[in-house]
Scaffold this active site. Structure first.
Site, PDB file in Angstrom:
ATOM      1  N   VAL A  76      37.497 -76.771  15.601  1.00  0.00           N
ATOM      2  CA  VAL A  76      36.572 -75.639  15.651  1.00  0.00           C
ATOM      3  C   VAL A  76      35.130 -76.117  15.773  1.00  0.00           C
ATOM      4  O   VAL A  76      34.253 -75.348  16.186  1.00  0.00           O
ATOM      5  CB  VAL A  76      36.730 -74.738  14.415  1.00  0.00           C
ATOM      6  CG1 VAL A  76      38.051 -74.000  14.461  1.00  0.00           C
ATOM      7  CG2 VAL A  76      36.591 -75.533  13.118  1.00  0.00           C
ATOM      8  N   ASN A  99      40.185 -68.777  10.829  1.00  0.00           N
ATOM      9  CA  ASN A  99      41.111 -69.047   9.736  1.00  0.00           C
ATOM     10  C   ASN A  99      41.219 -70.532   9.393  1.00  0.00           C
ATOM     11  O   ASN A  99      41.701 -70.886   8.324  1.00  0.00           O
ATOM     12  CB  ASN A  99      42.495 -68.492  10.130  1.00  0.00           C
ATOM     13  CG  ASN A  99      43.581 -68.866   9.158  1.00  0.00           C
ATOM     14  OD1 ASN A  99      43.668 -68.324   8.063  1.00  0.00           O
ATOM     15  ND2 ASN A  99      44.431 -69.813   9.556  1.00  0.00           N
ATOM     16  N   SER A 151      37.101 -66.378   0.480  1.00  0.00           N
ATOM     17  CA  SER A 151      38.101 -66.626  -0.550  1.00  0.00           C
ATOM     18  C   SER A 151      37.529 -66.249  -1.903  1.00  0.00           C
ATOM     19  O   SER A 151      36.317 -66.062  -2.065  1.00  0.00           O
ATOM     20  CB  SER A 151      38.532 -68.096  -0.524  1.00  0.00           C
ATOM     21  OG  SER A 151      38.094 -68.805  -1.621  1.00  0.00           O
ATOM     22  N   TYR A 164      33.644 -75.899  -0.872  1.00  0.00           N
ATOM     23  CA  TYR A 164      34.495 -74.825  -0.342  1.00  0.00           C
ATOM     24  C   TYR A 164      33.926 -73.444  -0.670  1.00  0.00           C
ATOM     25  O   TYR A 164      33.852 -72.562   0.190  1.00  0.00           O
ATOM     26  CB  TYR A 164      35.891 -74.989  -0.940  1.00  0.00           C
ATOM     27  CG  TYR A 164      36.933 -74.011  -0.459  1.00  0.00           C
ATOM     28  CD1 TYR A 164      37.485 -74.110   0.818  1.00  0.00           C
ATOM     29  CD2 TYR A 164      37.398 -73.003  -1.296  1.00  0.00           C
ATOM     30  CE1 TYR A 164      38.458 -73.224   1.243  1.00  0.00           C
ATOM     31  CE2 TYR A 164      38.379 -72.113  -0.886  1.00  0.00           C
ATOM     32  CZ  TYR A 164      38.906 -72.230   0.384  1.00  0.00           C
ATOM     33  OH  TYR A 164      39.880 -71.350   0.810  1.00  0.00           O
ATOM     34  N   LYS A 168      32.628 -70.619   1.955  1.00  0.00           N
ATOM     35  CA  LYS A 168      33.335 -69.339   2.005  1.00  0.00           C
ATOM     36  C   LYS A 168      32.416 -68.151   1.765  1.00  0.00           C
ATOM     37  O   LYS A 168      32.591 -67.090   2.376  1.00  0.00           O
ATOM     38  CB  LYS A 168      34.487 -69.350   1.001  1.00  0.00           C
ATOM     39  CG  LYS A 168      35.672 -70.203   1.438  1.00  0.00           C
ATOM     40  CD  LYS A 168      36.186 -69.791   2.809  1.00  0.00           C
ATOM     41  CE  LYS A 168      37.484 -70.438   3.199  1.00  0.00           C
ATOM     42  NZ  LYS A 168      37.920 -70.061   4.561  1.00  0.00           N
ATOM     43  N   ALA A 196      46.916 -66.041  -0.624  1.00  0.00           N
ATOM     44  CA  ALA A 196      48.242 -66.179  -0.025  1.00  0.00           C
ATOM     45  C   ALA A 196      48.738 -67.598  -0.212  1.00  0.00           C
ATOM     46  O   ALA A 196      47.948 -68.552  -0.211  1.00  0.00           O
ATOM     47  CB  ALA A 196      48.196 -65.829   1.466  1.00  0.00           C
ATOM     48  N   ALA A 197      50.019 -67.740  -0.348  1.00  0.00           N
ATOM     49  CA  ALA A 197      50.620 -69.053  -0.535  1.00  0.00           C
ATOM     50  C   ALA A 197      50.585 -69.845   0.762  1.00  0.00           C
ATOM     51  O   ALA A 197      50.901 -69.329   1.836  1.00  0.00           O
ATOM     52  CB  ALA A 197      52.065 -68.892  -0.997  1.00  0.00           C
ATOM     53  N   ARG A 199      49.917 -74.344   2.239  1.00  0.00           N
ATOM     54  CA  ARG A 199      49.762 -75.738   1.805  1.00  0.00           C
ATOM     55  C   ARG A 199      48.451 -75.939   1.050  1.00  0.00           C
ATOM     56  O   ARG A 199      48.310 -76.859   0.259  1.00  0.00           O
ATOM     57  CB  ARG A 199      49.827 -76.678   3.011  1.00  0.00           C
ATOM     58  CG  ARG A 199      48.681 -76.513   3.995  1.00  0.00           C
ATOM     59  CD  ARG A 199      48.721 -77.548   5.098  1.00  0.00           C
ATOM     60  NE  ARG A 199      47.556 -77.446   5.967  1.00  0.00           N
ATOM     61  CZ  ARG A 199      47.174 -78.394   6.795  1.00  0.00           C
ATOM     62  NH1 ARG A 199      47.860 -79.520   6.876  1.00  0.00           N
ATOM     63  NH2 ARG A 199      46.108 -78.233   7.558  1.00  0.00           N
TER      64      ARG A 199
END
Length: 304
Positions: A76, A99, A151, A164, A168, A196-197, A199
């Site tokens: 990206v 995403n 998030s 992070y 975000k 959401a679940a 990795r």
């Protein structure tokens, strides 16, 4: 029964589409008629390595189900290449779902500049570069739908995620400006803060939460926000396990000090300034603040 929301003749880019949420978005949009650019660099969750496998497998799956998709393996950070791929293959770009993401979790004391720069570059700068490259096409066609992914870490902070959480929350700042700049061109931009679940959460969520917080329970909101019938602009939505809620800024009534005042004056009215039990409001621009200040000034003027 309501008509099914379709995306025929629409072109969507989903970044980080090789797994988790991105994969679920791409599958749903393709199923509803969109032509999808499946972007995935194939890195580890810390941003290392590269592989085309995840993107290739998803494109094969979409095609086997009768959909249209192409893979793209660019970072990206080179978003212009992703846009070029979409234009070359399909001639337009209608939807961007930012995403893609990585994690380099560590406390501030131990965080390196590399840890900081890599996360900011992928989440925040990458989203900007991709949107910047697509903007002229969306303006010319007077249509676009952009969804940025924030998030709970960005909204509330989280230990060990200074990089992070900064990226975000910054993404929603980007959303706010894109919403204002794009509105007259029918370019709508919104932010989601999904739980959401994936990795990215495998070390955080319990098995029970992984079962509840499946990506498929985020997909319906994103699908609607990406559709031409949705005119929401500049919104911020938390979504998790079937729950959807909109967030907004709330401001206390506050206090006003006519003339000069001191730190001691601030201390004296500290609780009053932060009291949310009174006449609160919900600002969305600096003009809302300036209007409030002018109102206080008018009220404080001596009565003749």
């Amino acid at each position: 029964m309501a008509l099914k929301l379709r995306f025929d003749n629409r072109v969507a880019i989903v970044t980080g589409a090789g797994g988790g949420l991105g994969r679920a978005y791409a599958l749903e949009l393709a199923k509803r008629g969109a032509k999808v650019v499946v972007n995935d660099l194939g890195v580890s969750r810390t941003g290392e390595g590269a592989s085309s496998k995840a993107a290739d497998l998803l494109v094969e799956e979409i095609k086997s189900n009768g959909g249209v998709a192409i893979p793209n393996y660019d970072s990206v950070e080179q978003g212009h290449k992703i846009i070029e791929a979409a234009i070359k293959a399909f001639g337009r770009i209608d939807i961007i779902i930012n995403n893609a993401g990585i994690l380099r979790d560590v406390s501030v004391q131990k965080m390196t500049e590399k840890d900081w720069d890599m996360v900011i570059a992928v989440h925040l700068k990458g989203a900007f570069i991709l949107v910047k490259a697509a903007w002229k096409y969306m303006r010319e066609q007077k249509y676009g739908r952009i969804i940025n992914t924030s998030s709970s870490s960005g909204l509330y902070g989280n230990f060990g995620q200074a990089n992070y959480s900064t990226a975000k929350l910054g993404l929603h700042g980007l959303t706010q400006t894109l919403a204002k700049e794009g509105d007259k061109y029918n370019i709508k931009c919104n932010t989601i803060a999904p739980s959401a679940a994936s990795r990215m959460t495998q070390d955080i969520f319990t098995p029970d939460l992984h079962e509840l917080l499946v990506p498929e329970k985020v997909v319906p909101l994103v699908t609607y926000l990406a559709h031409e019938n949705c005119n929401e602009n500049g919104g911020l939505y938390e979504v998790a396990g079937g729950y959807i809620g909109k967030l907004r800024w709330q401001r206390s009534q506050g206090v006003f000090y006519p003339g000069t005042f001191t730190a001691e004056d601030v201390k004296a009215k500290w609780n009053e300034a932060g009291n949310f039990d009174g006449n609160n409001d919900y600002p969305s621009a600096l003009t809302d603040t300036l209007q409030k200040v002018m109102k206080f000034i008018e009220i404080s003027k001596p009565k003749l």
